[in-house]
Design an enzyme around this catalytic site. Structure first.
Site, PDB file in Angstrom:
ATOM      1  N   ASN A 101      -7.316 -28.166 -29.232  1.00 48.10           N
ATOM      2  CA  ASN A 101      -8.393 -29.148 -29.385  1.00 48.10           C
ATOM      3  C   ASN A 101      -8.804 -29.166 -30.859  1.00 48.10           C
ATOM      4  O   ASN A 101      -9.465 -28.240 -31.328  1.00 48.10           O
ATOM      5  CB  ASN A 101      -9.572 -28.730 -28.484  1.00 48.10           C
ATOM      6  CG  ASN A 101     -10.794 -29.593 -28.700  1.00 48.10           C
ATOM      7  OD1 ASN A 101     -10.735 -30.640 -29.349  1.00 48.10           O
ATOM      8  ND2 ASN A 101     -11.927 -29.159 -28.158  1.00 48.10           N
ATOM      9  N   LYS A 106     -10.852 -31.078 -32.266  1.00 52.99           N
ATOM     10  CA  LYS A 106     -12.244 -31.529 -32.456  1.00 52.99           C
ATOM     11  C   LYS A 106     -12.275 -32.616 -33.545  1.00 52.99           C
ATOM     12  O   LYS A 106     -11.344 -33.387 -33.615  1.00 52.99           O
ATOM     13  CB  LYS A 106     -13.162 -30.342 -32.761  1.00 52.99           C
ATOM     14  CG  LYS A 106     -12.967 -29.236 -31.719  1.00 52.99           C
ATOM     15  CD  LYS A 106     -14.009 -28.164 -31.763  1.00 52.99           C
ATOM     16  CE  LYS A 106     -13.709 -27.135 -30.670  1.00 52.99           C
ATOM     17  NZ  LYS A 106     -14.742 -26.114 -30.538  1.00 52.99           N
ATOM     18  N   HIS A 141     -16.274 -31.282 -22.263  1.00 57.56           N
ATOM     19  CA  HIS A 141     -16.363 -30.188 -23.239  1.00 57.56           C
ATOM     20  C   HIS A 141     -17.838 -29.882 -23.529  1.00 57.56           C
ATOM     21  O   HIS A 141     -18.660 -30.792 -23.596  1.00 57.56           O
ATOM     22  CB  HIS A 141     -15.625 -30.559 -24.530  1.00 57.56           C
ATOM     23  CG  HIS A 141     -15.459 -29.392 -25.446  1.00 57.56           C
ATOM     24  ND1 HIS A 141     -16.476 -28.959 -26.273  1.00 57.56           N
ATOM     25  CD2 HIS A 141     -14.428 -28.527 -25.632  1.00 57.56           C
ATOM     26  CE1 HIS A 141     -16.060 -27.888 -26.943  1.00 57.56           C
ATOM     27  NE2 HIS A 141     -14.817 -27.615 -26.566  1.00 57.56           N
ATOM     28  N   GLU A 180     -19.398 -29.241 -26.132  1.00 60.88           N
ATOM     29  CA  GLU A 180     -20.005 -29.900 -27.298  1.00 60.88           C
ATOM     30  C   GLU A 180     -20.501 -31.301 -26.925  1.00 60.88           C
ATOM     31  O   GLU A 180     -21.429 -31.822 -27.534  1.00 60.88           O
ATOM     32  CB  GLU A 180     -18.998 -29.939 -28.461  1.00 60.88           C
ATOM     33  CG  GLU A 180     -18.892 -28.564 -29.116  1.00 60.88           C
ATOM     34  CD  GLU A 180     -17.566 -28.294 -29.816  1.00 60.88           C
ATOM     35  OE1 GLU A 180     -16.808 -29.245 -30.071  1.00 60.88           O
ATOM     36  OE2 GLU A 180     -17.299 -27.105 -30.097  1.00 60.88           O
ATOM     37  N   GLU A 217     -14.671 -22.063 -20.394  1.00 61.09           N
ATOM     38  CA  GLU A 217     -15.031 -21.912 -21.808  1.00 61.09           C
ATOM     39  C   GLU A 217     -16.492 -21.485 -21.928  1.00 61.09           C
ATOM     40  O   GLU A 217     -17.385 -22.347 -22.019  1.00 61.09           O
ATOM     41  CB  GLU A 217     -14.855 -23.251 -22.538  1.00 61.09           C
ATOM     42  CG  GLU A 217     -13.433 -23.733 -22.622  1.00 61.09           C
ATOM     43  CD  GLU A 217     -13.222 -24.509 -23.909  1.00 61.09           C
ATOM     44  OE1 GLU A 217     -12.344 -24.111 -24.682  1.00 61.09           O
ATOM     45  OE2 GLU A 217     -13.950 -25.485 -24.157  1.00 61.09           O
ATOM     46  N   GLY A 271     -16.053 -20.894 -30.949  1.00 63.25           N
ATOM     47  CA  GLY A 271     -16.236 -20.962 -32.399  1.00 63.25           C
ATOM     48  C   GLY A 271     -17.028 -19.804 -32.979  1.00 63.25           C
ATOM     49  O   GLY A 271     -17.470 -19.861 -34.124  1.00 63.25           O
ATOM     50  N   SER A 320     -12.735 -18.802 -28.899  1.00 62.23           N
ATOM     51  CA  SER A 320     -12.280 -17.844 -29.919  1.00 62.23           C
ATOM     52  C   SER A 320     -10.936 -17.202 -29.583  1.00 62.23           C
ATOM     53  O   SER A 320     -10.721 -16.010 -29.837  1.00 62.23           O
ATOM     54  CB  SER A 320     -13.351 -16.769 -30.164  1.00 62.23           C
ATOM     55  OG  SER A 320     -14.529 -17.372 -30.663  1.00 62.23           O
TER      56      SER A 320
HETATM   57  P1  PGA Z   1     -12.599 -22.169 -30.437  1.00 61.91           P
HETATM   58  O1  PGA Z   1     -12.930 -23.502 -29.575  1.00 61.91           O
HETATM   59  O2  PGA Z   1     -11.191 -21.753 -30.057  1.00 61.91           O
HETATM   60  O3  PGA Z   1     -12.706 -22.601 -31.872  1.00 61.91           O
HETATM   61  O4  PGA Z   1     -13.594 -21.141 -30.039  1.00 61.91           O
HETATM   62  C1  PGA Z   1     -12.534 -23.627 -28.249  1.00 61.91           C
HETATM   63  C2  PGA Z   1     -12.960 -24.974 -27.712  1.00 61.91           C
HETATM   64  O5  PGA Z   1     -14.042 -25.455 -28.056  1.00 61.91           O
HETATM   65  O6  PGA Z   1     -12.222 -25.591 -26.920  1.00 61.91           O
END
Ligand code: PGA
Length: 258
Positions: A11, A13, A98, A100, A168, A174, A214
């Site tokens: 992803n 983003k 997601h 976010e 997740e 992140g 992460s």
């Molecule tokens: P990350 O993000 O691997 O940077 O923690 C995962 C995600 O948001 O799908």
């Protein structure tokens, strides 16, 4: 024994900043995947604006994913992208719900509609679920159960094979702090149980469950081996071709046996 095919989704983003950079990263990923066995399904989900460029630069080395989609078929929905638009760009997977986007106000009801439109439109929907924090009483299990129940309740039986679930935990996204393999394994079993109660046991064992938060080249092997998940939804590391391919390589190696 049939080998279960791992699934790794990158992803991106809202990265990178320009189409030429996107092309470069996609070519890097394609190049880095060259030496691998091809036993894992790899999906790259760039920003919608870069889908065409990434498809061309990827030269068929990975499948194409989208980070979101509108539940509407078309019409007066400014800024929207429909399932049929994505399909016409050869997108095969869509990330749905997601965290976010949930944080920006996307509701469980909207997520259910998006997932339904995605799978009805013959794309694979990657439903993201996750808790903000873990409490000692284990109330986060209830949060995950509610997210799953509301999103999956109206998925028709013939579309169930197009659902992937990504666990997740928001606190792991992140942050550099991943859930432990034990936590992931426990949650994977819990998700399977919720799906079995909603649908049936047989289908529940077939639904791929991924982990995201992460994931890195350093922790992927252990999380796969001990976590029992089918693969990963990778954020930050998916923009670093070498590291991303290392994660895919571990997935090929540790693919579970059915
Ligand atoms: P990350 O993000 O691997 O940077 O923690 C995962 C995600 O948001 O799908």
């Amino acid at each position: 024994m049939a080998r279960v095919r791992p699934l790794i989704i990158g992803n991106w983003k809202m990265n990178p900043a320009t189409v030429s950079q996107a092309g470069r990263v996609a070519r890097g990923v394609a190049e880095a995947l060259k030496g691998l066995t091809g036993e894992a399904t790899v999906v790259v989900a760039p920003p919608t604006a870069f889908l065409t460029e990434v498809a061309e630069s990827g030269a068929g080395r990975f499948l194409l994913g989208a980070q979101s989609v509108s539940p509407e078929e078309g019409g007066a929905y400014t800024g929207g992208t429909s399932v049929s638009m994505l399909r016409s760009l050869r997108v095969s997977h869509v990330i749905v719900g997601h965290s976010e986007l949930r944080a920006k106000g996307l509701t469980d009801t909207e997520i259910a509609r998006i997932l339904e439109a995605t799978v009805k439109g013959k794309l694979v929907g990657v439903l993201c679920v996750g808790e903000c924090e873990r409490d000692a009483q284990g109330q986060y299990f209830g949060i995950i159960e509610n997210q799953l129940t509301s999103a999956l309740a109206h998925i028709a039986q013939q579309d169930q094979s197009r659902v992937v679930i990504a666990y997740e935990p928001i606190w792991a996204i992140g942050t550099g702090v991943n859930a432990t393999a034990g936590d992931i394994h426990e949650m994977q079993l819990f998700i399977q149980k919720v799906v079995a109660d909603l649908w049936d046991r047989e289908t529940a064992t077939r639904v791929p469950i991924l982990y995201g938060g992460s994931v890195s080249g350093d922790n992927a092997a252990e999380l796969l081996k001990e976590g029992g998940v089918r693969g990963f939804l990778v954020g930050g590391a998916s923009l670093r071709p070498r590291e991303f391919s290392t994660i895919v390589k571990h997935a090929e190696h540790y693919a579970r046996f059915a």
